[in-house]
Design a protein around this motif. Structure first.
Motif, short mmCIF file in Angstrom:
data_model
loop_
_atom_site.label_atom_id
_atom_site.label_comp_id
_atom_site.label_asym_id
_atom_site.label_seq_id
_atom_site.Cartn_x
_atom_site.Cartn_y
_atom_site.Cartn_z
N GLU A 17 0.83 -1.20 0.00
CA GLU A 17 0.00 0.00 0.00
C GLU A 17 0.88 1.26 0.00
OE1 GLU A 17 -3.19 0.44 -0.23
OE2 GLU A 17 -4.21 -1.38 0.43
N GLU A 21 1.15 4.12 -3.07
CA GLU A 21 0.63 5.47 -2.85
C GLU A 21 1.73 6.50 -3.07
OE1 GLU A 21 -1.54 5.88 0.82
OE2 GLU A 21 -3.37 5.43 -0.29
N THR A 32 -3.92 7.46 2.19
CA THR A 32 -4.80 6.78 3.15
C THR A 32 -4.00 5.92 4.11
OG1 THR A 32 -6.52 6.69 1.46
CG2 THR A 32 -6.82 5.31 3.40
N LEU A 34 -4.76 2.98 6.69
CA LEU A 34 -5.82 2.04 7.09
C LEU A 34 -5.73 1.62 8.54
CD1 LEU A 34 -5.92 -0.18 3.87
CD2 LEU A 34 -7.30 1.83 4.43
N PRO A 38 -6.16 -3.79 6.89
CA PRO A 38 -6.31 -3.71 5.43
C PRO A 38 -7.71 -3.97 4.91
CG PRO A 38 -4.30 -4.89 6.00
CD PRO A 38 -5.08 -4.72 7.28
N ARG A 41 -12.18 -1.19 4.97
CA ARG A 41 -13.13 -0.54 4.07
C ARG A 41 -14.21 -1.49 3.56
NH1 ARG A 41 -10.13 2.80 -0.41
NH2 ARG A 41 -12.29 3.44 -0.81
N MET A 50 -10.88 -10.47 0.64
CA MET A 50 -9.66 -9.81 0.18
C MET A 50 -8.71 -10.88 -0.31
SD MET A 50 -7.05 -7.23 2.17
CE MET A 50 -5.51 -6.73 1.39
N ARG A 64 -9.82 -6.09 -3.03
CA ARG A 64 -10.90 -6.28 -2.06
C ARG A 64 -12.23 -6.27 -2.80
NH1 ARG A 64 -7.02 -2.78 -0.67
NH2 ARG A 64 -5.95 -2.97 1.35
N LEU A 89 -12.84 -2.81 -4.86
CA LEU A 89 -12.08 -1.64 -4.44
C LEU A 89 -10.70 -2.07 -3.94
CD1 LEU A 89 -13.25 -0.35 -0.95
CD2 LEU A 89 -13.90 -2.57 -1.84
N GLY A 90 -9.81 -1.12 -3.87
CA GLY A 90 -8.49 -1.38 -3.31
C GLY A 90 -7.62 -2.30 -4.13
N ARG A 92 -4.44 -3.13 -5.95
CA ARG A 92 -3.07 -2.63 -5.91
C ARG A 92 -2.14 -3.67 -6.51
NH1 ARG A 92 -5.74 1.09 -4.48
NH2 ARG A 92 -5.58 2.37 -2.58
N THR A 126 -13.37 4.77 -9.60
CA THR A 126 -12.01 5.27 -9.75
C THR A 126 -12.05 6.73 -10.20
OG1 THR A 126 -9.85 4.82 -10.76
CG2 THR A 126 -11.77 4.62 -12.18
#
Length: 381
Positions: A17, A21, A32, A34, A38, A41, A50, A64, A89-90, A92, A126
């Motif tokens: 993460e 970022e 963000t 968390l 993780p 959210r 996840m 996720r 979402l999320g 990466r 997004t």
């Protein structure tokens, strides 16, 4: 690729993460934290998963997803038409392992879980200018651009806001709020069938109803049968308990100017200047959801509710109040926000996962035109 294991994966996931970022040079970016969880959210969603992608002992990607039942678009009905919908979402992928198809494989594996659990659609959100994400989902995963709601962010100032004396604000119980939402907003696009679970969640601070000061509250039944000429409603979700945000990439000049506004505001509070909060350090926020109302003064009622929400956030030491509404929502004109912090068009993309539908007359929801309002579930913010 396998399911996330908090006991063995948490630290390695957090590292990915942090690596991902990295904002564009010279531009303001929001990062963000968390807070060591993780899956924070999606944790409060009815069903969630996840996944992590692993090469040897190194985690190189994650994704996720969650599943819920919501109202899908059908403007010709007065009764809600529900569909089981999944949300991604999320996503990466470590920069050193991009362009290897890892993101695509993570999406496909997550979609397989969606289908196994009966989801009829999958969607994701997004930034419009995140070309890599948009291209992955629209070009390679079969998603189509669907909705462009607006994310509105308002700072929490050092002083309380003065509420309109012409508006009375009533704190509803979760049961009262559920009744009003189901009776008045159950056909709103993306309205969650388990709205009671949302309203009774420990993170839901409360639901508040704005009515004219002259109106008397005689209970939910009376309100629904004989509502005042104008009224508005919203609920507040405590996202601060899940994660914090931080603005990075600001120049020294911008930092100094922001600090100056705070110093002046503190020295001369009677001026009630709109000082810029310290967003350059981690801050929490409250999310306003379920915004609705009716009548010629509904926009003003929403403004009063947002001012009230600002004061609630100030009492709880939050840096901002945030909401997301349809770009066509007429009540958005009553929602205070700073343009420099807000996003006028958040992009939602959607995909049809199967041919079997809970109601065949709905047709293909992915091709339906946008509706005036949209219900953004705070569990997925």
């Amino acid at each position: 690729m396998r399911e996330y294991d908090p006991n063995r994966d948490r630290e390695r996931v957090e590292e990915v993460e942090r690596i991902c970022e990295v904002g564009p040079s010279g531009k303001l970016c929001i990062f963000t934290d968390l807070l060591g969880d993780p899956i924070c959210r999606v944790r409060h969603s009815p069903s969630f998963l996840m996944l992590v992608a692993e090469i040897g002992d190194e985690i190189v990607g994650m994704i996720r997803g969650c599943i819920k039942t919501i109202t899908c678009g059908n403007s010709n009905r007065h009764l809600p038409v529900y569909a089981k919908v999944a949300y991604i979402l999320g996503l990466r992928v470590s920069p050193s392992h991009r362009r290897m198809g890892i993101g695509l494989k993570l999406v496909h594996r997550m979609e397989a879980w969606f289908r196994d659990n009966g989801a009829e659609y999958s969607y994701m959100a997004t930034e419009n200018d995140n070309l890599a994400s948009v291209k992955l989902f629209t070009d390679k995963c079969g998603y189509t651009k669907f909705r462009t709601p607006s994310i509105l962010v308002n700072p929490v100032f050092a002083h309380r806001l003065t509420l309109s004396p012409k508006v009375k604000i009533i704190h509803l119980t979760p049961s009262q709020a559920e009744t009003i939402y189901r009776r008045r907003f159950a056909t709103t696009e993306f309205f969650p069938r388990d709205i009671d679970a949302v309203l009774n969640n420990k993170l839901s601070i409360g639901t508040f109803l704005a009515v004219p000061d002259s109106a008397t509250w005689q209970g939910t039944d009376h309100f629904l049968s004989d509502p005042p000429k104008s009224w508005a409603i919203l609920s507040i979700w405590n996202s601060k308990e899940l994660f914090t945000l931080q603005v990075r990439g600001a120049s020294r000049v911008k930092r100094t100017l922001a600090k100056t506004t705070r110093v002046v505001d503190k020295a001369l509070p009677f001026l009630r200047l709109p000082s810029f909060p310290d967003f350059f350090r981690p801050f929490g926020f409250h999310f306003m959801y379920g915004i609705g109302g009716e009548g010629p003064e509904a926009v003003k009622m929403v403004k009063s509710l947002c001012d009230f929400a600002h004061n609630v956030a100030k009492e709880r030491d939050c840096g901002a109040v945030v909401t997301e509404v349809s770009g066509q929502e007429p009540l958005r004109f009553g929602i205070p926000h700073w343009k420099m912090l807000s996003c006028p068009e958040d992009l939602w993309c959607i995909k049809r996962l199967g041919e079997d539908y809970s109601d065949g007359s709905v047709g293909d929801w992915t091709k339906s035109p946008p509706r005036i309002s949209i219900f953004v579930d705070p569990r997925e913010v």
